[in-house]
Write a protein that holds these residues in place. Sequence first.
Motif, mmCIF file in Angstrom:
data_model
loop_
_atom_site.group_PDB
_atom_site.id
_atom_site.type_symbol
_atom_site.label_atom_id
_atom_site.label_comp_id
_atom_site.label_asym_id
_atom_site.label_seq_id
_atom_site.Cartn_x
_atom_site.Cartn_y
_atom_site.Cartn_z
ATOM 1 N N MET A 62 28.030 -25.514 -18.525
ATOM 2 C CA MET A 62 28.488 -26.887 -18.556
ATOM 3 C C MET A 62 27.591 -27.654 -19.515
ATOM 4 S SD MET A 62 28.696 -29.496 -15.358
ATOM 5 C CE MET A 62 28.525 -31.212 -15.629
ATOM 6 N N LEU A 63 28.181 -28.485 -20.353
ATOM 7 C CA LEU A 63 27.427 -29.324 -21.276
ATOM 8 C C LEU A 63 27.700 -30.791 -20.973
ATOM 9 C CD1 LEU A 63 28.140 -27.556 -24.691
ATOM 10 C CD2 LEU A 63 26.201 -27.199 -23.173
ATOM 11 N N ILE A 64 26.647 -31.579 -20.931
ATOM 12 C CA ILE A 64 26.770 -33.028 -20.808
ATOM 13 C C ILE A 64 26.433 -33.572 -22.185
ATOM 14 C CG2 ILE A 64 25.911 -35.104 -19.686
ATOM 15 C CD1 ILE A 64 25.155 -33.307 -17.303
ATOM 16 N N ARG A 65 27.403 -34.189 -22.843
ATOM 17 C CA ARG A 65 27.260 -34.591 -24.242
ATOM 18 C C ARG A 65 26.983 -36.079 -24.408
ATOM 19 N NH1 ARG A 65 28.443 -30.892 -27.686
ATOM 20 N NH2 ARG A 65 29.643 -29.071 -27.133
ATOM 21 N N THR A 66 26.145 -36.384 -25.425
ATOM 22 C CA THR A 66 25.993 -37.763 -25.866
ATOM 23 C C THR A 66 26.699 -37.953 -27.201
ATOM 24 O OG1 THR A 66 23.856 -37.226 -26.823
ATOM 25 C CG2 THR A 66 23.857 -38.179 -24.622
ATOM 26 N N ASP A 67 26.853 -36.899 -27.970
ATOM 27 C CA ASP A 67 27.697 -36.855 -29.156
ATOM 28 C C ASP A 67 27.919 -35.380 -29.483
ATOM 29 O OD1 ASP A 67 25.556 -35.881 -30.692
ATOM 30 O OD2 ASP A 67 25.119 -37.805 -31.594
ATOM 31 N N SER A 68 28.484 -35.070 -30.645
ATOM 32 C CA SER A 68 28.879 -33.687 -30.929
ATOM 33 C C SER A 68 27.715 -32.708 -31.051
ATOM 34 C CB SER A 68 29.729 -33.635 -32.196
ATOM 35 O OG SER A 68 28.967 -34.107 -33.293
ATOM 36 N N SER A 69 26.512 -33.183 -31.349
ATOM 37 C CA SER A 69 25.392 -32.252 -31.516
ATOM 38 C C SER A 69 24.259 -32.445 -30.521
ATOM 39 C CB SER A 69 24.844 -32.361 -32.943
ATOM 40 O OG SER A 69 24.359 -33.663 -33.174
ATOM 41 N N HIS A 70 24.376 -33.414 -29.633
ATOM 42 C CA HIS A 70 23.330 -33.677 -28.646
ATOM 43 C C HIS A 70 23.888 -33.473 -27.248
ATOM 44 C CE1 HIS A 70 22.132 -36.125 -32.207
ATOM 45 N NE2 HIS A 70 21.043 -35.416 -32.004
ATOM 46 N N TYR A 71 23.239 -32.603 -26.487
ATOM 47 C CA TYR A 71 23.767 -32.253 -25.173
ATOM 48 C C TYR A 71 22.683 -31.683 -24.273
ATOM 49 C CZ TYR A 71 23.704 -27.611 -27.249
ATOM 50 O OH TYR A 71 23.304 -26.448 -27.867
ATOM 51 N N THR A 72 22.982 -31.659 -22.988
ATOM 52 C CA THR A 72 22.178 -30.987 -21.978
ATOM 53 C C THR A 72 23.044 -29.872 -21.418
ATOM 54 O OG1 THR A 72 20.989 -33.003 -21.426
ATOM 55 C CG2 THR A 72 21.000 -31.264 -19.758
ATOM 56 N N SER A 73 22.499 -28.663 -21.323
ATOM 57 C CA SER A 73 23.304 -27.546 -20.818
ATOM 58 C C SER A 73 22.841 -27.120 -19.432
ATOM 59 C CB SER A 73 23.253 -26.353 -21.776
ATOM 60 O OG SER A 73 21.946 -25.816 -21.838
ATOM 61 N N LEU A 74 23.810 -26.721 -18.608
ATOM 62 C CA LEU A 74 23.566 -26.173 -17.279
ATOM 63 C C LEU A 74 24.084 -24.747 -17.312
ATOM 64 C CD1 LEU A 74 23.801 -29.301 -16.987
ATOM 65 C CD2 LEU A 74 24.574 -28.893 -14.680
ATOM 66 N N THR A 75 23.214 -23.782 -17.065
ATOM 67 C CA THR A 75 23.568 -22.377 -17.245
ATOM 68 C C THR A 75 23.087 -21.533 -16.077
ATOM 69 O OG1 THR A 75 23.229 -22.686 -19.632
ATOM 70 C CG2 THR A 75 23.374 -20.421 -18.827
ATOM 71 N N TYR A 76 23.945 -20.608 -15.646
ATOM 72 C CA TYR A 76 23.517 -19.599 -14.670
ATOM 73 C C TYR A 76 23.279 -18.304 -15.436
ATOM 74 C CZ TYR A 76 23.575 -16.119 -10.997
ATOM 75 O OH TYR A 76 23.241 -15.071 -10.186
ATOM 76 N N ASN A 77 22.068 -17.799 -15.383
ATOM 77 C CA ASN A 77 21.681 -16.574 -16.068
ATOM 78 C C ASN A 77 21.670 -15.432 -15.055
ATOM 79 O OD1 ASN A 77 20.189 -14.435 -17.204
ATOM 80 N ND2 ASN A 77 19.096 -15.843 -18.554
ATOM 81 N N THR A 78 22.672 -14.560 -15.141
ATOM 82 C CA THR A 78 22.793 -13.473 -14.166
ATOM 83 C C THR A 78 21.704 -12.425 -14.332
ATOM 84 O OG1 THR A 78 24.342 -12.296 -15.612
ATOM 85 C CG2 THR A 78 25.282 -13.739 -13.931
ATOM 86 N N THR A 79 21.282 -12.147 -15.565
ATOM 87 C CA THR A 79 20.273 -11.097 -15.771
ATOM 88 C C THR A 79 18.900 -11.528 -15.274
ATOM 89 O OG1 THR A 79 19.916 -11.845 -18.043
ATOM 90 C CG2 THR A 79 21.482 -10.051 -17.722
ATOM 91 N N GLN A 80 18.596 -12.824 -15.349
ATOM 92 C CA GLN A 80 17.309 -13.332 -14.877
ATOM 93 C C GLN A 80 17.379 -13.891 -13.457
ATOM 94 O OE1 GLN A 80 14.385 -13.177 -16.651
ATOM 95 N NE2 GLN A 80 15.545 -11.981 -18.134
ATOM 96 N N SER A 81 18.597 -13.983 -12.886
ATOM 97 C CA SER A 81 18.806 -14.577 -11.562
ATOM 98 C C SER A 81 18.169 -15.960 -11.481
ATOM 99 C CB SER A 81 18.252 -13.676 -10.452
ATOM 100 O OG SER A 81 18.976 -12.488 -10.392
ATOM 101 N N GLU A 82 18.605 -16.820 -12.404
ATOM 102 C CA GLU A 82 18.076 -18.176 -12.412
ATOM 103 C C GLU A 82 19.130 -19.151 -12.930
ATOM 104 O OE1 GLU A 82 14.641 -17.749 -14.918
ATOM 105 O OE2 GLU A 82 15.826 -17.866 -16.756
ATOM 106 N N PHE A 83 18.976 -20.406 -12.510
ATOM 107 C CA PHE A 83 19.820 -21.493 -12.977
ATOM 108 C C PHE A 83 18.948 -22.377 -13.861
ATOM 109 C CE2 PHE A 83 22.270 -25.342 -12.959
ATOM 110 C CZ PHE A 83 23.568 -24.856 -13.037
ATOM 111 N N VAL A 84 19.464 -22.744 -15.038
ATOM 112 C CA VAL A 84 18.652 -23.445 -16.032
ATOM 113 C C VAL A 84 19.331 -24.739 -16.477
ATOM 114 C CG1 VAL A 84 17.578 -23.274 -18.314
ATOM 115 C CG2 VAL A 84 17.790 -21.232 -16.885
ATOM 116 N N ILE A 85 18.542 -25.816 -16.538
ATOM 117 C CA ILE A 85 18.971 -27.058 -17.168
ATOM 118 C C ILE A 85 18.139 -27.197 -18.430
ATOM 119 C CG2 ILE A 85 19.117 -29.561 -17.000
ATOM 120 C CD1 ILE A 85 19.345 -29.260 -13.985
#
Length: 127
Positions: free
Chosen positions: A1-24
Amino acid sequence: MLIRTDSSHYTSLTYNTTQSEFVIDRSHIPTVEDSVIIAPEVAPFALFTQYSPSEQTFEEETLRIRAFFDQSILEVFVNERVTITTRIYSRFETCTGFSFTASSDKKTNDAAAADIREVSIWSGLGN
């Protein structure tokens, strides 16, 4: 999931299955001040797998992400077991949109299907 402020600026929310972690990851947002630390927020998280004796199969639970963003506060709840709260110190005044993607892990040749089942966005709830 990306939260955007414009087309090139964003915050990403990612679930990494290989590392078993959730990342912002907030590193793609220019901050108000250079002294603001924008290192990723990382929480350990793994999806549970349960055995169904009646069907004699293993089934992995569905990943459920609830994210609340209000001006500069981001709260993320993952499967009611992990909570991450952080600030996004953006130079921009507003969020311009959200993007959602789902994909399997190409590095590990994980053949598990990745799909988005439901998305709800509420806007303008506060004063």
